[in-house]
Enzyme design. Structure first.
Site, PDB file in Angstrom:
ATOM      1  N   SER A  95      41.936  31.190  31.197  1.00  0.00           N
ATOM      2  CA  SER A  95      42.150  31.309  29.782  1.00  0.00           C
ATOM      3  C   SER A  95      40.809  31.570  28.982  1.00  0.00           C
ATOM      4  CB  SER A  95      42.902  30.270  29.240  1.00  0.00           C
ATOM      5  OG  SER A  95      43.387  30.596  27.872  1.00  0.00           O
ATOM      6  N   SER A  96      39.863  30.928  29.347  1.00  0.00           N
ATOM      7  CA  SER A  96      38.634  31.092  28.426  1.00  0.00           C
ATOM      8  C   SER A  96      37.655  32.354  28.902  1.00  0.00           C
ATOM      9  CB  SER A  96      37.776  29.707  28.829  1.00  0.00           C
ATOM     10  OG  SER A  96      38.308  28.537  28.608  1.00  0.00           O
ATOM     11  N   GLY A  98      39.514  35.201  29.658  1.00  0.00           N
ATOM     12  CA  GLY A  98      40.488  36.118  29.251  1.00  0.00           C
ATOM     13  C   GLY A  98      40.367  36.185  27.413  1.00  0.00           C
ATOM     14  N   ASP A 112      44.982  36.898  51.274  1.00  0.00           N
ATOM     15  CA  ASP A 112      45.777  36.885  52.529  1.00  0.00           C
ATOM     16  C   ASP A 112      45.494  35.561  53.189  1.00  0.00           C
ATOM     17  OD1 ASP A 112      46.659  39.725  53.192  1.00  0.00           O
ATOM     18  OD2 ASP A 112      44.700  40.003  52.103  1.00  0.00           O
ATOM     19  N   THR A 120      35.275  39.393  45.979  1.00  0.00           N
ATOM     20  CA  THR A 120      34.606  40.393  44.929  1.00  0.00           C
ATOM     21  C   THR A 120      35.726  40.499  43.629  1.00  0.00           C
ATOM     22  OG1 THR A 120      33.784  41.665  46.732  1.00  0.00           O
ATOM     23  CG2 THR A 120      34.332  42.847  44.902  1.00  0.00           C
ATOM     24  N   LEU A 121      34.967  40.494  42.464  1.00  0.00           N
ATOM     25  CA  LEU A 121      35.539  40.627  41.463  1.00  0.00           C
ATOM     26  C   LEU A 121      35.626  41.996  40.778  1.00  0.00           C
ATOM     27  CD1 LEU A 121      33.834  37.525  39.886  1.00  0.00           C
ATOM     28  CD2 LEU A 121      35.914  37.530  40.950  1.00  0.00           C
ATOM     29  N   GLU A 122      36.490  42.484  40.208  1.00  0.00           N
ATOM     30  CA  GLU A 122      36.632  43.921  39.558  1.00  0.00           C
ATOM     31  C   GLU A 122      36.774  43.608  38.141  1.00  0.00           C
ATOM     32  OE1 GLU A 122      40.039  43.703  41.635  1.00  0.00           O
ATOM     33  OE2 GLU A 122      39.135  43.916  43.518  1.00  0.00           O
ATOM     34  N   GLN A 139      39.847  31.251  38.672  1.00  0.00           N
ATOM     35  CA  GLN A 139      40.495  30.192  39.524  1.00  0.00           C
ATOM     36  C   GLN A 139      41.430  30.435  40.694  1.00  0.00           C
ATOM     37  OE1 GLN A 139      43.227  28.009  36.935  1.00  0.00           O
ATOM     38  NE2 GLN A 139      43.444  29.868  35.551  1.00  0.00           N
TER      39      GLN A 139
HETATM   40  O1  LIG Z   1      40.448  40.575  43.607  1.00  0.00           O
HETATM   41  C1  LIG Z   1      40.378  40.239  44.703  1.00  0.00           C
HETATM   42  C2  LIG Z   1      41.665  40.378  45.517  1.00  0.00           C
HETATM   43  C3  LIG Z   1      41.299  40.179  46.969  1.00  0.00           C
HETATM   44  N1  LIG Z   1      40.224  39.897  47.607  1.00  0.00           N
HETATM   45  C4  LIG Z   1      39.772  39.731  48.872  1.00  0.00           C
HETATM   46  C5  LIG Z   1      40.950  38.853  49.517  1.00  0.00           C
HETATM   47  C6  LIG Z   1      42.114  39.344  50.271  1.00  0.00           C
HETATM   48  O2  LIG Z   1      42.639  38.330  51.358  1.00  0.00           O
HETATM   49  C7  LIG Z   1      41.295  40.767  50.685  1.00  0.00           C
HETATM   50  C8  LIG Z   1      41.989  41.930  50.907  1.00  0.00           C
HETATM   51  O3  LIG Z   1      42.853  42.204  49.823  1.00  0.00           O
HETATM   52  P1  LIG Z   1      43.948  43.212  49.952  1.00  0.00           P
HETATM   53  O4  LIG Z   1      44.966  42.645  50.843  1.00  0.00           O
HETATM   54  O5  LIG Z   1      44.763  43.093  48.553  1.00  0.00           O
HETATM   55  O6  LIG Z   1      43.147  44.421  49.927  1.00  0.00           O
HETATM   56  P2  LIG Z   1      43.573  45.786  50.828  1.00  0.00           P
HETATM   57  O7  LIG Z   1      43.065  46.955  50.001  1.00  0.00           O
HETATM   58  O8  LIG Z   1      44.866  45.766  51.012  1.00  0.00           O
HETATM   59  O9  LIG Z   1      42.766  45.526  52.023  1.00  0.00           O
HETATM   60  P3  LIG Z   1      43.563  45.499  53.562  1.00  0.00           P
HETATM   61  O10 LIG Z   1      43.848  46.725  54.294  1.00  0.00           O
HETATM   62  O11 LIG Z   1      42.157  44.955  54.600  1.00  0.00           O
HETATM   63  O12 LIG Z   1      44.527  44.282  53.437  1.00  0.00           O
HETATM   64  O13 LIG Z   1      40.402  41.003  49.651  1.00  0.00           O
HETATM   65  C9  LIG Z   1      39.079  39.921  46.721  1.00  0.00           C
HETATM   66  O14 LIG Z   1      38.072  39.745  47.444  1.00  0.00           O
HETATM   67  N2  LIG Z   1      39.173  40.293  45.514  1.00  0.00           N
END
Ligand SMILES: O=c1ccn([C@H]2C[C@H](O)[C@@H](COP(=O)(O)OP(=O)(O)OP(=O)(O)O)O2)c(=O)[nH]1
Length: 178
Positions: A95-96, A98, A112, A120-122, A139
């Site tokens: 929340s902080s 956001g 998964d 990785t953060l977007e 979190q």
């Molecule tokens: O913001 C995020 C979300 C997920 N992950 C990591 C954890 C997750 O287990 C992995 C794969 O995420 P996802 O399954 O959504 O990616 P994909 O594009 O479907 O790749 P893949 O085909 O390898 O499943 O990436 C991140 O690093 N950042």
């Protein structure tokens, strides 16, 4: 169902959840706070191509912080390396963060079962905001799974983001055939 603090602790003791570095203070009632690692990245090209391997350049957040700009898309990384072997981990904002107008994931916060690595953060922001390495950024919450997992993420041959390092990783969409 979401794991409570005591359930997260039990899983950490069993070794089915790993968080490194770990600090008991970061454990909330039903979540664990993760922090911003020192590396950020931006795509080199302004126009991205979903079929191509778009390259990124990494840069370090200086001690005095770094001002994120709206209309610029950044990749960041968690300080924490995590492993989750029996639950579905979700990365959520705080929340902080956001309330500062900072989004830390675009569309996919779900992890998964079997994911091992730094997250990785977007990152995108609503107005300029100075951020600092080591600040609380998000979190992790954990969901139990219904049923057996046939193939965990770290066992999949084509898992694109298995073992992510402590630097942001670019989109590997180019590995999909379409
Ligand atoms: O913001 C995020 C979300 C997920 N992950 C990591 C954890 C997750 O287990 C992995 C794969 O995420 P996802 O399954 O959504 O990616 P994909 O594009 O479907 O790749 P893949 O085909 O390898 O499943 O990436 C991140 O690093 N950042």
């Amino acid at each position: 169902m979401i794991l409570s603090d005591t359930r997260i602790l039990e899983e950490i003791e069993k070794g089915t959840i790993k968080i490194t570095p770990y600090d008991r203070e970061c454990l909330g009632s039903n979540s664990y706070d993760v922090h911003l690692g020192k590396w950020l990245a931006k795509y080199k090209d302004e126009v991205l191509d979903a079929r191509k391997h778009n390259q990124i350049e990494h840069f370090e957040i200086p001690e005095e912080g770094f001002i994120l700009q709206p209309h610029v898309f950044y990749l960041g990384v968690t300080e924490e390396y995590t492993e989750t072997h029996a639950h579905v981990p979700f990365l959520e904002g705080k929340s902080s963060t956001g309330r500062l107008g900072i989004d830390i994931h675009a569309t996919a916060g779900k992890g998964d079962v079997g994911f091992c690595g730094n997250w990785t953060l977007e990152i995108s922001v609503k107005q300029p905001v100075r951020i600092y390495k080591g600040m609380p950024i998000g979190q992790l919450i954990y969901f139990p799974v219904d049923g057996e997992i046939a193939v965990k993420y770290n066992q999949k041959k084509n898992a694109k983001y298995s073992g992510q390092p402590n630097k942001p990783v670019e989109s590997m969409m180019w590995k999909n055939k379409f």
